[in-house]
Scaffold this motif. Structure first.
Motif, PDB file in Angstrom:
ATOM      1  N   SER A 117       0.793  -1.220   0.000  1.00 17.63           N
ATOM      2  CA  SER A 117       0.000   0.000   0.000  1.00 17.63           C
ATOM      3  C   SER A 117       0.831   1.280   0.000  1.00 17.63           C
ATOM      4  CB  SER A 117      -0.919  -0.023   1.226  1.00 17.63           C
ATOM      5  OG  SER A 117      -1.714   1.120   1.210  1.00 17.63           O
ATOM      6  N   LYS A 118       0.688   2.041  -1.084  1.00 17.91           N
ATOM      7  CA  LYS A 118       1.220   3.410  -1.120  1.00 17.91           C
ATOM      8  C   LYS A 118       0.108   4.316  -1.623  1.00 17.91           C
ATOM      9  CE  LYS A 118       6.199   2.842  -1.860  1.00 17.91           C
ATOM     10  NZ  LYS A 118       6.488   1.751  -2.851  1.00 17.91           N
ATOM     11  N   LYS A 119      -0.223   4.109  -2.920  1.00 20.88           N
ATOM     12  CA  LYS A 119      -1.289   4.937  -3.493  1.00 20.88           C
ATOM     13  C   LYS A 119      -2.661   4.393  -3.143  1.00 20.88           C
ATOM     14  CE  LYS A 119       0.625   7.393  -7.331  1.00 20.88           C
ATOM     15  NZ  LYS A 119       0.558   7.688  -8.747  1.00 20.88           N
ATOM     16  N   HIS A 120      -2.711   3.059  -3.026  1.00 18.96           N
ATOM     17  CA  HIS A 120      -4.010   2.443  -2.798  1.00 18.96           C
ATOM     18  C   HIS A 120      -4.028   1.685  -1.487  1.00 18.96           C
ATOM     19  CE1 HIS A 120      -7.905   0.867  -3.661  1.00 18.96           C
ATOM     20  NE2 HIS A 120      -7.496  -0.345  -3.390  1.00 18.96           N
ATOM     21  N   LYS A 121      -5.128   1.836  -0.766  1.00 21.20           N
ATOM     22  CA  LYS A 121      -5.295   1.065   0.472  1.00 21.20           C
ATOM     23  C   LYS A 121      -6.670   0.421   0.413  1.00 21.20           C
ATOM     24  CE  LYS A 121      -4.667   1.631   5.446  1.00 21.20           C
ATOM     25  NZ  LYS A 121      -5.889   1.386   6.175  1.00 21.20           N
ATOM     26  N   MET A 162      -3.417   0.457  -7.767  1.00 20.71           N
ATOM     27  CA  MET A 162      -2.895  -0.830  -7.334  1.00 20.71           C
ATOM     28  C   MET A 162      -1.733  -1.262  -8.235  1.00 20.71           C
ATOM     29  SD  MET A 162      -5.293  -4.097  -6.828  1.00 20.71           S
ATOM     30  CE  MET A 162      -4.588  -5.654  -6.350  1.00 20.71           C
ATOM     31  N   LEU A 163      -1.884  -1.041  -9.526  1.00 24.10           N
ATOM     32  CA  LEU A 163      -0.805  -1.389 -10.460  1.00 24.10           C
ATOM     33  C   LEU A 163       0.441  -0.576 -10.131  1.00 24.10           C
ATOM     34  CD1 LEU A 163      -2.890  -1.571 -13.757  1.00 24.10           C
ATOM     35  CD2 LEU A 163      -1.649  -3.473 -12.711  1.00 24.10           C
ATOM     36  N   ASP A 164       0.224   0.640  -9.780  1.00 26.98           N
ATOM     37  CA  ASP A 164       1.342   1.497  -9.402  1.00 26.98           C
ATOM     38  C   ASP A 164       2.040   0.943  -8.152  1.00 26.98           C
ATOM     39  OD1 ASP A 164       2.806   3.849  -8.374  1.00 26.98           O
ATOM     40  OD2 ASP A 164       1.818   4.863 -10.055  1.00 26.98           O
ATOM     41  N   ASP A 165       1.255   0.614  -7.162  1.00 24.62           N
ATOM     42  CA  ASP A 165       1.808   0.055  -5.916  1.00 24.62           C
ATOM     43  C   ASP A 165       2.568  -1.241  -6.156  1.00 24.62           C
ATOM     44  OD1 ASP A 165       0.691   2.052  -4.407  1.00 24.62           O
ATOM     45  OD2 ASP A 165      -0.868   0.805  -3.483  1.00 24.62           O
ATOM     46  N   LYS A 208       4.372   0.160 -13.094  1.00 32.28           N
ATOM     47  CA  LYS A 208       4.235   1.602 -13.364  1.00 32.28           C
ATOM     48  C   LYS A 208       3.872   1.859 -14.831  1.00 32.28           C
ATOM     49  CE  LYS A 208       6.328   2.946  -9.335  1.00 32.28           C
ATOM     50  NZ  LYS A 208       5.427   2.573  -8.239  1.00 32.28           N
ATOM     51  N   HIS A 209       4.431   1.044 -15.711  1.00 32.66           N
ATOM     52  CA  HIS A 209       4.168   1.268 -17.143  1.00 32.66           C
ATOM     53  C   HIS A 209       2.667   1.161 -17.438  1.00 32.66           C
ATOM     54  CE1 HIS A 209       4.451  -3.045 -16.647  1.00 32.66           C
ATOM     55  NE2 HIS A 209       3.862  -3.217 -17.813  1.00 32.66           N
ATOM     56  N   LEU A 210       2.003   0.240 -16.751  1.00 28.99           N
ATOM     57  CA  LEU A 210       0.567   0.086 -16.963  1.00 28.99           C
ATOM     58  C   LEU A 210      -0.208   1.194 -16.270  1.00 28.99           C
ATOM     59  CD1 LEU A 210      -0.241  -3.692 -16.564  1.00 28.99           C
ATOM     60  CD2 LEU A 210      -0.713  -2.231 -18.533  1.00 28.99           C
ATOM     61  N   ALA A 211       0.220   1.475 -15.056  1.00 34.70           N
ATOM     62  CA  ALA A 211      -0.472   2.504 -14.278  1.00 34.70           C
ATOM     63  C   ALA A 211      -0.497   3.824 -15.041  1.00 34.70           C
ATOM     64  CB  ALA A 211       0.192   2.667 -12.923  1.00 34.70           C
ATOM     65  N   GLN A 212       0.562   4.082 -15.802  1.00 31.25           N
ATOM     66  CA  GLN A 212       0.629   5.354 -16.529  1.00 31.25           C
ATOM     67  C   GLN A 212      -0.200   5.370 -17.800  1.00 31.25           C
ATOM     68  OE1 GLN A 212       4.852   5.703 -16.889  1.00 31.25           O
ATOM     69  NE2 GLN A 212       5.075   6.297 -14.729  1.00 31.25           N
ATOM     70  N   THR A 213      -0.305   4.223 -18.434  1.00 33.16           N
ATOM     71  CA  THR A 213      -0.993   4.222 -19.738  1.00 33.16           C
ATOM     72  C   THR A 213      -2.441   3.759 -19.681  1.00 33.16           C
ATOM     73  OG1 THR A 213      -0.099   2.027 -20.112  1.00 33.16           O
ATOM     74  CG2 THR A 213       1.127   3.861 -21.087  1.00 33.16           C
TER      75      THR A 213
END
Ligand code: TRP
Length: 346
Positions: free
Chosen positions: A177-181, A332-335, A339-344
């Motif tokens: 958990s960072k961006k998503h909890k 969640m993808l970012d966490d 990151k590549h998916l979270a951005q696109t």
């Protein structure tokens, strides 16, 4: 600090067959009550869950799903008050399922009572047990967690699944958990889930006692009367003896459907070990079931509950629910270091 956002309530049923009184008393009536109490409610059709056994059971999941929503509406769910949608329309849910599966201990899934019971049943019938069946609780966790639901009304048999969902949420929150909890969902145990069958064999389910064990919401009045009058009884109460299982079932149904005074009157007759009143008891039960079911059937036949209306509603609600799933999945993808998916992904 508590935030004062009203809790999200979420639940669903699997479209495995026609809706019956067991579904009504064990689930749908509570869905309606919670909706009328003004909660923010998400009610869905767990069509992907139905796939865990659909191939073996020859179920038409698509048709059944639309029917479940028709009955939801006929029973009083209101799409202006509750969000009513189909699980598979939220394409993100299977991706949650994939990611959450990576942090679910497999041993835990094998220890699930529901899984063990189902496996015993299916192996007895020489049916294939799928990986999807084992992973059932992960998909259920995905249903609940994707929108951070707070409260999940379920019957007792689902509590273990809910505990797994809570564990998955905790594990994610701890490790990623960072961006998503994730919110740890709480159960709202609903009573009367074990609606008895008419054949004196456990709960109202076709797989337990055949079609006469079950009263479908769509049964014609004549059919309902016939099934109730054919319900298994005993030879009559015996003073000082506890109630027999088959009579317990009939009394439970009467308690669920009839005014309290009527129920208590008949209970008194049993306790006093009166004889020869089962015919009247069953007539009373049939009458009360019909009074409950007939208005629901009328609404089911109305344009508000038509197949076209339901299909339009499902399209609308998918468009409303998917953005919630997307936002949470992106974070969640970012966490989880995609990151590549979270951005696109949008
Ligand atoms: N497993 C539930 C049942 O059989 C149905 C279900 C699937 C569900 N996903 C859910 C219920 C999420 C509550 C929340 O009754």
């Amino acid at each position: 600090m508590e935030n004062n956002k009203s809790p999200v309530i979420l639940s669903g049923i699997r479209p495995t067959g026609e809706i019956h009184l067991g579904n009504y008393f064990g689930a749908i009536q509570y869905f309606v009550k919670l909706q009328e109490q003004g909660h923010q409610c998400f009610y869905f059709v767990a069509d992907l869950h139905a796939l865990t056994t659909a191939m073996e059971d020859h179920i038409d999941v698509d048709k059944n799903s639309v029917e479940v929503v028709r009955w939801y509406l006929a029973c009083g769910l209101d799409s202006n008050k509750s969000t009513i949608y189909r699980q598979s329309d939220i394409l993100e849910i299977p991706f949650f399922n994939l990611l959450l599966g990576m942090i679910t201990p497999e041993g835990e899934l094998r220890r699930c009572t529901t899984y063990k019971d189902k496996v015993a049943d299916m192996e007895g019938k020489r049916k294939m047990v799928s990986l999807g069946l084992l992973a059932y609780p992960v998909l259920m966790a995905s249903d609940i967690l994707f929108c951070n639901a707070d409260i999940v009304p379920v019957g007792e048999d689902q509590l273990q699944h809910l505990e797994i969902a809570r564990e998955i949420a905790r594990k994610y929150n701890h490790h990623f958990s960072k961006k998503h909890k994730f919110t740890e969902p709480r159960s709202h145990l609903v009573e009367a889930v074990r609606v008895p069958g008419l054949k004196g064999e456990g709960k109202m389910s076709k797989s337990v006692g055949g079609p006469d064990n079950v009263i479908y919401l769509n049964d014609a009045p004549k059919e309902i009367k016939r099934k109730v009058m054919a319900a298994q009884t005993d030879l009559g109460p015996v003073a000082g003896e506890p109630m027999t299982e088959s009579m317990k079932g009939i009394y439970k149904l009467l308690e669920l459907c009839a005014p309290k005074a009527v129920y208590e009157d008949y209970l008194g007759r049993y306790e006093r070990a009166e004889q020869r009143f089962y015919g009247d008891l069953k007539k009373e039960l049939a009458k009360n079931i019909l009074e409950l079911v007939e208005p629901i059937q009328q609404r089911y036949q109305s344009p508000d509950c038509s197949v076209e209306r339901v299909k339009a509603l499902l399209a609308e609600s998918a468009a409303k629910v998917r953005p919630i799933a997307k936002t949470n999945l992106r974070n969640m993808l970012d966490d989880m270091n995609f990151k590549h998916l979270a951005q696109t992904y949008n």
